[in-house]
Design a protein around this motif. Structure first.
Motif, short mmCIF file in Angstrom:
data_model
loop_
_atom_site.label_atom_id
_atom_site.label_comp_id
_atom_site.label_asym_id
_atom_site.label_seq_id
_atom_site.Cartn_x
_atom_site.Cartn_y
_atom_site.Cartn_z
N LEU A 35 178.56 60.04 56.15
CA LEU A 35 179.03 59.45 57.40
C LEU A 35 180.51 59.70 57.68
CD1 LEU A 35 176.87 56.27 57.65
CD2 LEU A 35 176.98 58.16 59.25
N ARG A 36 181.28 60.16 56.71
CA ARG A 36 182.67 60.50 57.01
C ARG A 36 182.74 61.66 58.00
NH1 ARG A 36 182.00 58.93 52.18
NH2 ARG A 36 183.05 57.11 51.39
N THR A 39 182.42 59.31 61.08
CA THR A 39 183.46 58.29 61.29
C THR A 39 184.85 58.89 61.47
OG1 THR A 39 183.78 57.94 58.91
CG2 THR A 39 182.17 56.51 60.03
N ALA A 45 183.75 58.91 66.31
CA ALA A 45 184.44 57.71 65.83
C ALA A 45 184.52 56.62 66.90
CB ALA A 45 185.82 58.06 65.29
N VAL A 48 181.27 54.81 66.98
CA VAL A 48 181.09 53.92 65.83
C VAL A 48 181.64 52.54 66.16
CG1 VAL A 48 181.84 53.44 63.46
CG2 VAL A 48 181.05 55.74 64.08
N GLY A 70 184.95 54.19 52.33
CA GLY A 70 183.90 54.23 53.35
C GLY A 70 184.12 53.29 54.51
N VAL A 74 185.56 53.00 59.65
CA VAL A 74 184.68 52.12 60.42
C VAL A 74 185.51 50.98 61.01
CG1 VAL A 74 182.69 50.57 60.32
CG2 VAL A 74 182.69 52.69 58.98
N GLU A 121 180.85 48.71 56.09
CA GLU A 121 180.69 49.89 55.24
C GLU A 121 180.03 50.95 56.10
OE1 GLU A 121 181.46 52.10 52.67
OE2 GLU A 121 181.43 50.27 51.48
N ASP A 122 180.23 52.21 55.75
CA ASP A 122 179.57 53.24 56.54
C ASP A 122 178.07 53.27 56.23
OD1 ASP A 122 179.91 54.44 54.01
OD2 ASP A 122 181.03 56.15 54.77
N THR A 123 177.73 53.39 54.98
CA THR A 123 176.32 53.34 54.57
C THR A 123 176.24 52.62 53.23
OG1 THR A 123 174.29 54.62 54.22
CG2 THR A 123 176.32 55.60 53.43
N VAL A 149 176.82 47.52 58.64
CA VAL A 149 176.92 48.92 58.22
C VAL A 149 176.40 49.82 59.33
CG1 VAL A 149 176.66 48.32 55.77
CG2 VAL A 149 174.64 48.99 57.10
N ILE A 150 176.81 51.07 59.29
CA ILE A 150 176.27 52.01 60.27
C ILE A 150 174.83 52.35 59.89
CG2 ILE A 150 176.52 54.27 61.35
CD1 ILE A 150 179.53 54.14 60.56
#
Length: 179
Positions: A35-36, A39, A45, A48, A70, A74, A121-123, A149-150
Motif C-alpha cells: 500500500l505504500r 499511500t 494519497a 486515502v 505503515g 495514512v 494502518e495501511d493494511t 485500515v485501508i
C-alpha cells in the motif's frame, strides 16, 4: 466513479503484487498488497484521506496516527483531507521504541494525552502493529476510539477481541483476492 471506487482501482493497479512473500506477521503469502505504492502516490494519497475520513465519519476523534511506517502516510492523508474540509485534525507517529535521546518520546507530534485518537494502518493481517500503537497511545493517556485500515487482511477479529471498534475500507474480497 467516486473516491472509494477510484481508490480501489489504484490499489488493484499499483499495490497488488503477485509472487511469494513473507509478511511482517511471519506468514507466507502468494501475493502482497504494497500500500505504500498507493499511500505515497500523488493521485491516490488524497483519496486515502477522504475515504478513511468518510469511513470513520461517525467516530469522534481529534488526532490520527499509528505505528511508523505503515500508518504515517495514512495519517497525513487524513490530516490534509480534514484540512480541506475545514475540520481540525492532528496527526501523530508512534515509534516502535522510545528514543534514547532528545525528548525521548515514543509518540511524535502534538500531545495525545487526554485526547480522543484514531489508530490507523495501511493494511493489517494479525493486528500486531496497530495493537502495539494502541498500547503506546493508552500508556500516553490517549483515549483510542477505534482502529481503521485501508485493507483488512484478517486483523479484524484480533482488534475487536482487544475491545476496539474496527473498520476497513476494503476487504480482500473487495479487491478480488483470496486469503
Amino acid at each position: 466513479m467516486g473516491d472509494r471506487d477510484d481508490l480501489r482501482k489504484f490499489i488493484s493497479d499499483l499495490a497488488v503484487v503477485h509472487g511469494r512473500v513473507v509478511l511482517s506477521s511471519g506468514r507466507e503469502a502468494d501475493w502482497y498488497v504494497d500500500l505504500r505504492r498507493v499511500t505515497l502516490h500523488h493521485q491516490a494519497a488524497p483519496l486515502v484521506g477522504r475515504v478513511l475520513l468518510d469511513l470513520t465519519a461517525d467516530w469522534e476523534f481529534d488526532a490520527v496516527g499509528g505505528l511508523t511506517l505503515g500508518a504515517d502516510p495514512v495519517a497525513l492523508s487524513m490530516l490534509h483531507a480534514a484540512a480541506a474540509r475545514e475540520r481540525p485534525l492532528d496527526a501523530f507517529v508512534v515509534r516502535k521504541e522510545g528514543k534514547a535521546h532528545g525528548l525521548q518520546r515514543r509518540i511524535e507530534g502534538p500531545e495525545v494525552s487526554g485526547r480522543r485518537v484514531l489508530a490507523v494502518e495501511d493494511t493489517s493481517t494479525t493486528g500486531g502493529s496497530v495493537l502495539t500503537a494502541v498500547e503506546a497511545l493508552r500508556e500516553a493517556g490517549a483515549e483510542v476510539v477505534g482502529v481503521a485500515v485501508i485493507v483488512d487482511r484478517g486483523a479484524g477479529d484480533a482488534v475487536q477481541a482487544a475491545g476496539l471498534a474496527y473498520r476497513a475500507a476494503y476487504t480482500l474480497a473487495d479487491l478480488g483476492l483470496v486469503a
